[in-house]
Each structure stands twice: as structure tokens, then as C-alpha cells.
Write an enzyme that holds these catalytic residues in place. Structure first.
Site, mmCIF file in Angstrom:
data_model
loop_
_atom_site.group_PDB
_atom_site.id
_atom_site.type_symbol
_atom_site.label_atom_id
_atom_site.label_comp_id
_atom_site.label_asym_id
_atom_site.label_seq_id
_atom_site.Cartn_x
_atom_site.Cartn_y
_atom_site.Cartn_z
ATOM 1 N N CYS A 1 -4.936 12.977 13.518
ATOM 2 C CA CYS A 1 -4.817 11.567 13.199
ATOM 3 C C CYS A 1 -4.733 10.763 14.490
ATOM 4 C CB CYS A 1 -3.575 11.412 12.353
ATOM 5 S SG CYS A 1 -2.908 9.800 12.343
ATOM 6 N N ARG B 1 -8.770 -0.432 4.601
ATOM 7 C CA ARG B 1 -7.901 0.553 3.963
ATOM 8 C C ARG B 1 -6.527 -0.037 3.679
ATOM 9 N NH1 ARG B 1 -6.940 4.819 7.474
ATOM 10 N NH2 ARG B 1 -5.767 5.483 5.674
ATOM 11 N N ASP C 1 4.630 0.436 11.882
ATOM 12 C CA ASP C 1 3.372 -0.164 11.413
ATOM 13 C C ASP C 1 3.210 -1.625 11.849
ATOM 14 O OD1 ASP C 1 2.691 2.231 10.255
ATOM 15 O OD2 ASP C 1 3.384 1.680 8.253
ATOM 16 N N ARG D 1 -4.597 10.345 4.539
ATOM 17 C CA ARG D 1 -3.478 11.269 4.695
ATOM 18 C C ARG D 1 -2.495 11.195 3.530
ATOM 19 N NH1 ARG D 1 -2.529 13.674 9.407
ATOM 20 N NH2 ARG D 1 -0.423 14.033 8.659
ATOM 21 N N LYS E 1 0.836 -1.215 0.000
ATOM 22 C CA LYS E 1 0.000 0.000 0.000
ATOM 23 C C LYS E 1 0.864 1.256 0.000
ATOM 24 C CE LYS E 1 -1.738 1.416 4.093
ATOM 25 N NZ LYS E 1 -1.336 2.787 4.453
ATOM 26 N N ASN E 2 1.875 1.283 0.868
ATOM 27 C CA ASN E 2 2.624 2.525 1.057
ATOM 28 C C ASN E 2 3.634 2.808 -0.047
ATOM 29 O OD1 ASN E 2 1.085 3.041 3.242
ATOM 30 N ND2 ASN E 2 2.624 2.461 4.779
ATOM 31 N N ARG F 1 1.100 14.529 13.458
ATOM 32 C CA ARG F 1 1.675 14.246 12.138
ATOM 33 C C ARG F 1 1.792 15.519 11.300
ATOM 34 N NH1 ARG F 1 -0.730 8.779 9.765
ATOM 35 N NH2 ARG F 1 1.096 8.949 8.441
HETATM 36 N N1 EPU Z 1 7.254 14.095 10.729
HETATM 37 C C1 EPU Z 1 7.580 15.394 11.007
HETATM 38 N N2 EPU Z 1 7.424 16.325 10.023
HETATM 39 C C2 EPU Z 1 6.984 15.991 8.771
HETATM 40 C C3 EPU Z 1 6.661 14.659 8.497
HETATM 41 C C4 EPU Z 1 6.807 13.721 9.509
HETATM 42 O O1 EPU Z 1 7.999 15.725 12.109
HETATM 43 O O2 EPU Z 1 6.879 16.864 7.914
HETATM 44 C C5 EPU Z 1 7.398 13.082 11.776
HETATM 45 C C6 EPU Z 1 6.106 12.325 12.058
HETATM 46 O O3 EPU Z 1 5.310 13.031 12.981
HETATM 47 C C7 EPU Z 1 6.624 11.013 12.572
HETATM 48 C C8 EPU Z 1 7.867 10.786 11.729
HETATM 49 O O4 EPU Z 1 8.259 12.074 11.272
HETATM 50 O O5 EPU Z 1 7.006 11.131 13.918
HETATM 51 C C9 EPU Z 1 7.690 9.877 10.547
HETATM 52 O O6 EPU Z 1 6.582 10.276 9.773
HETATM 53 P P1 EPU Z 1 6.510 10.057 8.194
HETATM 54 O O7 EPU Z 1 6.388 11.357 7.509
HETATM 55 O O8 EPU Z 1 7.620 9.162 7.773
HETATM 56 O O9 EPU Z 1 5.133 9.301 8.030
HETATM 57 P P2 EPU Z 1 4.226 9.352 6.749
HETATM 58 O O10 EPU Z 1 5.064 9.504 5.554
HETATM 59 O O11 EPU Z 1 3.124 10.323 6.955
HETATM 60 C C10 EPU Z 1 4.277 6.799 6.251
HETATM 61 C C11 EPU Z 1 3.285 5.674 6.142
HETATM 62 C C12 EPU Z 1 2.746 5.323 7.528
HETATM 63 C C13 EPU Z 1 3.937 4.928 8.401
HETATM 64 C C14 EPU Z 1 4.977 6.063 8.428
HETATM 65 C C15 EPU Z 1 6.241 5.706 9.185
HETATM 66 C C16 EPU Z 1 2.393 6.020 3.932
HETATM 67 C C17 EPU Z 1 1.237 6.345 3.088
HETATM 68 N N3 EPU Z 1 2.202 6.077 5.255
HETATM 69 O O12 EPU Z 1 3.576 7.909 6.782
HETATM 70 O O13 EPU Z 1 1.899 4.187 7.354
HETATM 71 O O14 EPU Z 1 3.502 4.667 9.715
HETATM 72 O O15 EPU Z 1 5.364 6.406 7.088
HETATM 73 O O16 EPU Z 1 6.862 4.610 8.615
HETATM 74 O O17 EPU Z 1 3.452 5.683 3.440
HETATM 75 C C18 EPU Z 1 0.141 2.725 7.869
HETATM 76 O O18 EPU Z 1 0.368 2.157 6.782
HETATM 77 O O19 EPU Z 1 -0.620 2.246 8.741
HETATM 78 C C19 EPU Z 1 0.806 3.991 8.158
HETATM 79 C C20 EPU Z 1 0.381 4.806 9.100
#
Ligand code: EPU
Length: 442
Positions: A115, A398, A306, A91, A20-21, A120
């Protein structure tokens, strides 16, 4: 809701879907590509459907008539606005920000908002795109981005909890079409980010250093249609491996990349689970007695956040004291309180959850708070005495395709029933039942 009769050990083979991701940011990146983008191993998930709708709302053609595939053509996609109605459902919609900016020089994308797995922010996405020359502001709940010409630059994407997965994808796509060279420092190393990079390379991008914290991108004039097969979903694979362990079963996972799962299999081995692998298969076989363990989720190659909830459910069934910490989303513990309702002993101590396992869990009516929390509750229910009802399973749909069909093929007793109680059961204090149902976490 899912109604699960616990007690059966999972046995047999299960085939893992595409990730998915990786699928979501790759579909979004297709907005920046000319010609047909042909994707294989696209999982049949609600989130993929939502991304399809988002791309269509921007004017792209998306053909999903062949199972597990998507053909996307964004040649006539003139839209640059990702509406709140779609973004609030998922998201990962934020993944269109970089592609829209690269394609049109402007984007208006709703902020994803709150969230259930913790704070986030998207500051790192914005920092990265600003470094490439984008002008960004937040207005009326939307990110408004413009750039007459994106220019390569050096950008550091490190945040308080590591890098950002979708932020790295956004910057990579924008940099692929920027003028000159971009160096991303503290780039996310997750296999899904590497897959997005490989997709872009297939489409003509010049990217090196994928899978390392320093990714270099030499901008090109255009990206053109290409074919790409989405990598296997390591989180789905880990979920089945943990479920098999919790039920003292023995399964073979097909279509996996064992090297993406090393942290997970190492953790299982430390509990005395027997793990063996071939190039694209993983076998899990569980002894009678398992050892407790300390699990800390970290960015790749660490244990994925995850899988943290699923590990917590497993550890609740293992005699002894285990400690679970999440170094990526430090407050991602909402599943703990539902596991308590099934008889687990879990205490929050500082940034960790201390699990005192070994008491047999009992079936109960529980409510899922997010996608991986739902998976944890399913695992707990599979091990529990008696029947459990898991509500709000729209979260599961999802991220897991055909979960109950796959579990039943492994010998579990899971059935889906309509959840008439759902509207009144949704009692989240801060938002209405309608918005709670559509609240997202991926
Ligand atoms: N963070 C920041 N600033 C940002 C972005 C992130 O401080 O601008 C922080 C977040 O708050 C968190 C950390 O950095 O503490 C990592 O967040 P990241 O941005 O990597 O998460 P994401 O890209 O929004 C993806 C996956 C999530 C998974 C996370 C971490 C997708 C669509 N989603 O989210 O997947 O938990 O990376 O590996 O790729 C899931 O599949 O259930 C899921 C939540």
C-alpha cells in the site's frame, strides 16, 4: 485528471456525506445479519461500489437504486471467498473476514498486500480472531480461517502504532455471534468503529464500552435486519475545513458532528482560524494572517492520519516553520514530494516533515499517490498561482463524492478532464500501470 485554477477563496455552504470508513465495515457486517439491512447516508463512492460488488460476489443481494442508501440481504449468501481481484482494489475488503467467519464458520480472504501509505499488516485482525477460537493460516496469498464455534475471549488489539480500526470491527462482528463474553482491550475508539458497534446493537448485538479502549461483547445467537444511518464523514469535513482555511475562505459545513472533529478544529484554532459550531454544523472563517503549527497524527481523539496530508498542504502556505508527524502511519509522506513540485519547502527530518511555509505555491502537473494525498494536492492547487493538473484522481473518487461539484459551488475553479497521458504517466517502478491504477489505500 482535475484541472484547477488556483486563487479563489472558498465561500458558502457544503453538505458532508456519510463516512466511507463506517459505510464499508457496516456493509461487510451485513453479511452476518439475517433479513434486510437498510442503510442510509451511504456515500456514493467507488469504494462503496467495490464493497457492493464484493458482497454480491459472496451471494448477497444489494439494492442501491435509491441514492445514498443500500438495502442488503445476505440470507442466501453462501460464498466465503473474497477474491484477490476485488480485495486488491480496496484494502477495506478485509472487513468481510470477521463477518464471514461468524456467519459460515469459514472464510478465505485474499491478503490486501502492499500500500502507498506504509506498512499495513493484518496481524492484529488475525490475533483477535484466533483468540475467539479461529484456526488461521496464510496460503497462496489468502487468509484461510475456520472455526467450528467461535467462543468469547479476552483479546488485546494494541499494536506498535495504536489499535486497529478495521481489526476492531472484524473482532467485534465475530464476537457478536460467538458463544459467551468477549473483552476487547485496546479497542480502536474512532467514531467509525462506534458506528459499526451501534449498527450491530441495532441488529441485536450486546455491546458495551463503545468509544472506549475496553469493549465488552456478549455473544448472541443471531443478528437480524435493521436500519442504520451512517455517521457523517469527519475526514471529508476536515478536508473542506482545511481547504477553506488554505484559500482564506469562509464556509459552513452541514451534516457534521463537531465533537468528532475537535482535534482538527483545535489545530485550526491554534493557527488563528475562527471556528464555531452548532449541533450539526461547523463554521470556518479565516483571517488574513495564519500561524504555523506542529501537527501530530494519532489515533482518535488525536488528529486523524487521514487529515495529515491536507494539513501539510495548508502549512506549506503559512509563513513560518511547522512540523508534521504521523504517529499512525509514520511513512505516510508521499504527498510531500509532489508538494515540493508546487514550490513547497518540506524536509524529512527523522520521523517528521519540517514545512517552511509562506512561499506562494505555483500551479504544476502533479500525481496523487493515495486518497488523502490527492486531497492535499487539490488543496495546494486551490491556493496556487496559475493552473494545476492533478493526475491519478481515481484515488479521489474512492473517498470523495462529487468533490469538484462541491468545490465549484464554493467558488473554486475545478474541471475534470480525461487524462490521456495517464498510462504513460504511471511510472511506479514496482508494479505495472494497470495494477498501479488499482492500488488501494483505504
Ligand atoms: N496495524 C498493525 N497490525 C494490524 C493492523 C494495523 O500493526 O493488524 C497498524 C497499521 O500498520 C497502522 C496502525 O496499526 O500503523 C493503524 O492501522 P489500522 O488497522 O487502524 O488501519 P485500517 O483499519 O487498515 C483504517 C482506515 C484508514 C485509516 C486508518 C487509521 C478504513 C477502511 N480505513 O484503516 O483510512 O487511515 O484506519 O485511522 O477504515 C483512508 O480513508 O484514506 C484510510 C486510509
Amino acid at each position: 485528471m482535475l484541472v484547477i485554477q488556483g486563487g479563489a477563496a472558498l465561500q458558502g455552504d457544503v453538505t458532508v456525506e456519510g463516512a466511507k470508513n463506517a459505510a464499508l465495515p457496516i456493509m461487510a457486517a451485513a453479511l452476518a445479519v439475517r433479513g434486510d439491512v437498510r442503510l442510509g447516508c451511504v456515500p456514493d463512492l467507488v469504494d462503496v461500489h467495490t464493497m457492493t460488488q464484493l458482497l454480491q460476489s459472496l451471494g448477497a443481494e444489494v439494492d442501491r437504486s435509491t441514492p445514498n442508501s443500500a438495502v442488503i440481504n445476505a440470507d442466501n449468501a453462501q460464498g466465503h471467498v473474497a477474491d484477490y481481484e476485488l480485495v486488491r482494489r480496496m484494502r477495506a475488503s478485509i472487513c468481510v473476514l470477521g463477518p464471514l467467519l461468524a456467519r459460515h464458520g469459514r472464510a478465505r480472504v485474499s491478503l490486501p498486500g502492499g500500500c502507498n501509505i506504509g506498512h499495513r499488516p493484518i496481524d492484529l485482525h488475525l490475533k483477535g480472531l484466533a483468540a475467539l477460537g479461529a484456526d488461521l493460516r496464510i496460503e497462496a496469498g489468502y487468509v484461510i480461517a475456520t472455526a467450528a464455534q467461535l467462543r468469547g475471549a479476552e483479546v488485546d488489539l494494541s499494536g506498535p502504532h495504536g489499535s486497529t480500526v478495521t481489526g476492531t470491527c472484524n473482532v467485534m462482528v465475530a464476537a457478536a455471534l460467538a458463544k459467551g463474553q468477549t473483552v476487547i482491550r485496546s479497542a480502536a475508539c474512532e467514531p467509525e468503529v462506534v458506528d459499526v458497534g451501534r449498527f450491530l446493537i441495532n441488529a441485536g448485538a450486546k455491546i458495551s464500552g463503545l468509544g472506549t479502549p475496553v469493549v465488552e461483547i456478549e455473544g448472541v445467537d443471531s443478528l437480524t435486519g435493521s436500519a442504520h444511518k451512517i455517521l457523517p464523514d469527519r475526514i471529508e469535513a476536515a478536508t473542506f475545513a482545511i481547504a477553506a482555511t488554505a484559500t482564506h475562505g469562509s464556509i459552513r459545513l452541514k451534516n457534521v458532528r463537531p465533537s468528532d472533529l475537535t482535534s482538527v478544529t483545535n489545530a485550526l484554532s491554534a493557527m488563528d482560524v475562527e471556528v464555531s459550531s452548532t449541533v450539526d454544523e461547523l463554521r470556518i472563517s479565516t483571517p488574513r494572517q495564519l500561524k504555523p503549527a506542529n501537527i501530530t497524527a494519532r489515533p482518535f481523539p488525536g488528529i486523524p492520519t487521514d487529515t495529515q496530508a491536507q494539513f501539510m498542504a495548508l502549512l506549506a502556505t503559512i509563513r513560518g516553520r511547522s512540523v508534521v508527524t504521523d504517529g499512525v502511519f509514520p511513512d505516510r509522506f508521499m504527498h510531500a514530494s509532489e508538494l515540493l513540485r508546487m514550490g513547497a519547502h518540506i524536509r524529512r527530518v527523522g520521523a517528521s516533515a519540517v514545512v517552511t511555509g509562506g512561499t506562494r505555491l505555483s500551479g504544476a502537473s502533479v500525481m496523487a499517490s493515495d486518497l488523502r494525498a490527492s486531497a492535499a494536492l487539490v488543496i495546494a492547487a486551490l491556493t496556487a498561482d496559475g493552473e494545476s493538473q492533478i493526475r491519478r484522481i481515481y484515488h479521489l473518487d474512492r473517498g470523495y463524492a462529487g468533490l469538484e461539484t462541491k468545490l465549484n459551488a464554493l467558488g473554486a475553479n475545478v474541471r475534470r478532464e480525461s487524462d490521456r497521458q495517464q498510462p504513460s504517466a504511471v511510472k511506479a517502478p514496482h508494479y505495472s500501470s494497470q495494477s498501479a491504477r488499482q492500488r488501494t489505500d483505504s
